[in-house]
Enzyme design. Structure first.
Site, short mmCIF file in Angstrom:
data_model
loop_
_atom_site.label_atom_id
_atom_site.label_comp_id
_atom_site.label_asym_id
_atom_site.label_seq_id
_atom_site.Cartn_x
_atom_site.Cartn_y
_atom_site.Cartn_z
N GLU A 41 0.82 -1.21 0.00
CA GLU A 41 0.00 0.00 0.00
C GLU A 41 0.86 1.27 0.00
OE1 GLU A 41 -2.98 0.20 -0.75
OE2 GLU A 41 -3.55 -1.90 -0.56
N TYR A 87 -6.79 6.17 4.44
CA TYR A 87 -6.87 5.20 3.35
C TYR A 87 -6.00 3.97 3.66
CZ TYR A 87 -5.63 2.58 -0.70
OH TYR A 87 -5.39 1.52 -1.53
N ASP A 112 -9.77 6.06 -2.05
CA ASP A 112 -8.65 6.78 -2.67
C ASP A 112 -9.16 7.31 -4.01
OD1 ASP A 112 -8.79 4.56 -4.29
OD2 ASP A 112 -6.68 4.05 -4.18
N1 ADE Z 1 -3.59 0.06 -5.37
C1 ADE Z 1 -3.64 0.29 -4.05
N2 ADE Z 1 -3.80 -0.86 -3.36
C2 ADE Z 1 -3.86 -1.84 -4.28
C3 ADE Z 1 -4.02 -3.23 -4.21
N3 ADE Z 1 -4.13 -3.85 -3.03
N4 ADE Z 1 -4.05 -3.92 -5.36
C4 ADE Z 1 -3.92 -3.28 -6.53
N5 ADE Z 1 -3.76 -1.98 -6.67
C5 ADE Z 1 -3.73 -1.26 -5.55
#
Ligand code: ADE
Length: 387
Positions: free
Chosen positions: A40, A123, A141
């Site tokens: 993340e 987030y 987000d």
């Molecule tokens: N963008 C943010 N978190 C994500 C996730 N777990 N899988 C794919 N794209 C992401």
């Protein structure tokens, strides 16, 4: 927020689609909170394809929270080097140290504890706690906000305070309490793969029949584009010393440097990493750079000075700042001796592995490995931006 009579159907369709079509990504292999947290943080402002090799290298070197907490900061930055937004790496390590000291090395399970860690906002806390532990927190987000705004045909700037709060309320209401982990990932996946900012692939969308924007012909108009900050143009001149053994001189990260060693104006642009002697210039770049080099003790004050050979120019972008880079090669028989500086092989800087340096520094190193150009004829390399 409209009442949803179709809630159960939306959940069923989206979860079914996600379970069938989800991408195999390295952070989806298991539910280890450390691996999810790392993904993340790396995915903030960075594309999935760019993240994957960094993610794998980072985990190989720091397989768990303790390993990360105990590592020298320099090594953490070296493995982040090239990914940009380096405060993410520093915060990640500080948070790991906090987790070791106050949570016995285990990622905390409550939102309040997660939010108290550096680099973790609402987030990221919602993503980690829901994906790793199945906690009922809905993520919001940019990607998820776009999906929700289209579903409910929300017009106006989504980042405006009241509007963002109401999108969070929609996200909370939609979250499937039976599968918070898959639900949140499904929303992210839909935003990334189908409900894209431009040319959304509505024909493949599992929830197209519930989409108000589609019914109203507004998918391209939502979300409203928000006004971008005006670009600021900056010109930097950098000196690439080169000795007979192919080694060059780097100045230390600005916070580590003696005050005069880094140009104040340049410090925020080089991400607190190792960097070439660099200054912001206005008119006569070579003369201004020479003066700076003399001031930090990198050029002899009188005697015969080495020449500054102009190299291929490059461009670099850091958020709203468009940087023109004017690199100069300075051939010397011995590198100047300045306390706190580092001496590295120029070639190694380009191949990424050896030093915590930003992409800006690597672009300069790349130019220095190429042939110098005649004075006054510095060509401009094709513009490409990075962080
Ligand atoms: N963008 C943010 N978190 C994500 C996730 N777990 N899988 C794919 N794209 C992401």
């Amino acid at each position: 927020m409209p009442q949803r009579r179709d809630l159960a159907e939306i959940r069923k369709q989206l979860l079914g689609w996600f379970r069938k079509y989800r991408r195999e990504l390295p952070w989806r292999l298991n539910k280890d909170p450390y691996r999810i947290w790392l993904s993340e943080i790396m995915l903030q402002q960075t594309r999935v394809a760019a993240v994957i090799p960094y993610y794998e290298r980072f985990l190989e070197r720091f397989p768990n929270i303790r390993a990360l907490a105990e590592a020298p900061e320099e090594e953490v930055l070296r493995l982040w080097s090239g990914l940009g937004y380096y405060s993410r790496a520093r915060n990640l390590q500080r948070a790991a140290q906090q987790i070791v000291s106050t949570h016995c090395g285990e990622f905390p399970r409550t939102a309040d504890e997660a939010l108290a860690l550096p680099g973790i906002g609402s987030y990221t806390a919602a993503a980690i706690l829901s994906i790793a532990f199945g906690a009922e927190h809905a993520v919001l987000d940019g990607n998820v906000a776009r999906v929700l705004a289209r579903l409910d045909a929300v017009e106006g700037d989504l980042r405006e305070n009241g509007r963002w709060r109401s999108l969070q309320a929609s996200a909370d209401a939609l979250l499937d309490p039976k599968s918070p982990s898959d639900w949140n990932e499904a929303m992210m996946e839909l935003g990334a793969m189908i409900c894209t900012p431009r040319a959304p692939r509505c024909l493949l969308c599992p929830v197209a029949e519930f989409c108000r924007a589609r019914q109203l012909g507004l998918t391209e108009a939502i979300p409203e584009k928000h006004k971008k900050r005006a670009t600021v143009e900056i010109t930097l001149a950098a000196a690439v010393f080169l000795d007979t053994r192919g080694r060059t001189l780097l100045l230390p990260p600005p916070h580590q440097a003696r005050k005069h060693a880094t140009d104040e104006y340049v410090a925020p642009l080089i991400s607190k990493m190792w960097h070439f002697p660099t200054i912001a210039v206005r008119e006569d770049s070579a003369a201004e750079l020479e003066k700076f080099l003399a001031r930090i003790g990198a050029l002899p004050a009188s005697k015969a000075k080495p020449t500054l050979e102009p190299l291929t120019r490059a461009r670099h972008t850091v958020t709203y700042r468009a940087i023109r880079l004017l690199p100069y090669r300075v051939r010397v028989s011995r590198l100047p001796r300045i306390t706190g500086t580092k001496c590295v092989l120029l070639g190694e800087l380009v191949s990424r592995s050896s030093v915590a340096a930003s992409n800006l520094t690597r672009k300069i190193a790349q130019a220095a490995l190429e042939e110098p150009v005649p004075a006054g004829k510095q060509r401009l390399r094709a513009a490409n931006s990075s962080r």
